[in-house]
Design an enzyme around this catalytic site. Structure first.
Site, short mmCIF file in Angstrom:
data_model
loop_
_atom_site.label_atom_id
_atom_site.label_comp_id
_atom_site.label_asym_id
_atom_site.label_seq_id
_atom_site.Cartn_x
_atom_site.Cartn_y
_atom_site.Cartn_z
N ASP A 46 0.75 -1.16 -0.17
CA ASP A 46 -0.04 0.09 0.04
C ASP A 46 0.79 1.43 -0.03
O ASP A 46 0.61 2.25 -0.76
CB ASP A 46 -1.10 -0.05 1.38
CG ASP A 46 -1.96 1.29 1.45
OD1 ASP A 46 -2.57 1.21 0.62
OD2 ASP A 46 -1.47 1.91 2.31
N ASP A 115 -6.36 -6.44 -2.17
CA ASP A 115 -5.42 -6.76 -1.19
C ASP A 115 -4.28 -7.53 -1.66
O ASP A 115 -2.97 -7.38 -1.37
CB ASP A 115 -6.06 -7.41 0.19
CG ASP A 115 -6.91 -6.67 0.91
OD1 ASP A 115 -6.90 -5.39 0.63
OD2 ASP A 115 -7.69 -7.26 1.59
N GLU A 118 -1.88 -5.52 -3.75
CA GLU A 118 -0.87 -4.65 -3.07
C GLU A 118 0.33 -5.64 -2.47
O GLU A 118 1.65 -5.24 -2.57
CB GLU A 118 -1.67 -4.00 -1.63
CG GLU A 118 -2.46 -3.10 -2.33
CD GLU A 118 -3.12 -2.13 -0.98
OE1 GLU A 118 -3.39 -1.05 -1.25
OE2 GLU A 118 -3.35 -2.89 -0.24
#
Length: 223
Positions: A46, A115, A118
């Site tokens: 992130d 997710d 990332e």
């Protein structure tokens, strides 16, 4: 692994990093001691993604103020954008999921795929350094970056689109939520004059509204 590496355009020296990036917490919980979830890599990814995107926008749009750059970055790194990247890489096919998550359709779940994207970016960063991950992010995500005149967020763009006709009313409705308190996923629906025109999910209510607006824009543009 090799087929995913080809899609990524990157060959890992340490494939255990890629294996970790593809391991959902549900899988790690079922294989305690033998697997590590991708949550730590997701955290790092992130930040790496945010930096590379900010750097790109800073250089590409020298005349834009901070507020516009911030909105553009938010649109580029939102869950919906990362989900689109994951779909392009067919990332879902490579995920390691627990039995319950697998049965519940987790391989196609937007939040899980975002997710994992990332986490994969973090794995590339750790394995190959900043230049390797910068090239990957530019290729799979930033090549789709909007031009300066298209920097408005999806909710604003949708509002302006429907207001071309008088009497149009847009409303956003939360239709569900899932996950623990520290990692919730919110589901939202946007309606035009009471009729659903888009749905989306996100890790915050604002992100879910943006995803729903993006879905509605796609639907209206295809109509």
């Amino acid at each position: 692994m090799e087929s995913l590496e080809k899609k990524l355009g990157y060959r890992f020296r340490d494939r255990s990093l890629l294996a970790e990036a593809l391991s959902h917490s549900s899988y790690a919980n079922e294989h305690r001691g033998g697997a590590v979830s991708n949550e730590r890599l997701e955290f790092l990814g992130d930040s790496v993604l945010g930096f590379v995107t900010a750097e790109f926008l800073f250089k590409a749009h020298s005349g834009l103020p901070e507020g516009d750059l911030t909105r553009m970055r938010a649109a580029l790194v939102c869950e919906q954008s990362l989900y689109e990247v994951a779909k392009g890489l067919e990332l879902g096919a490579y995920l390691k999921l627990g039995k319950g998550e697998e049965a519940g359709g987790g391989r196609a779940r937007q939040s899980i795929l975002a997710d994992a994207t990332e986490a994969v970016l973090a794995a590339v960063y750790l394995d190959g350094g900043m230049e390797a991950v910068r090239e990957l992010i530019h290729r799979v995500l930033l090549s789709r970056a909007p031009a300066g005149e298209e920097r408005r967020d999806c909710k604003t763009a949708l509002q302006e689109l429907v207001q071309r006709h008088s009497g149009q009313v847009l409303t956003y409705h939360m239709t569900g939520e899932s996950g623990p308190d520290h990692n919730k996923t919110f589901l939202f629906e946007v309606r035009l004059n009471g009729e659903p025109i888009g749905r989306g999910e996100g890790r915050s209510k604002k992100e879910a509204e943006q995803a729903a607006a993006r879905s509605a824009l796609d639907n209206l543009n295809q109509a």
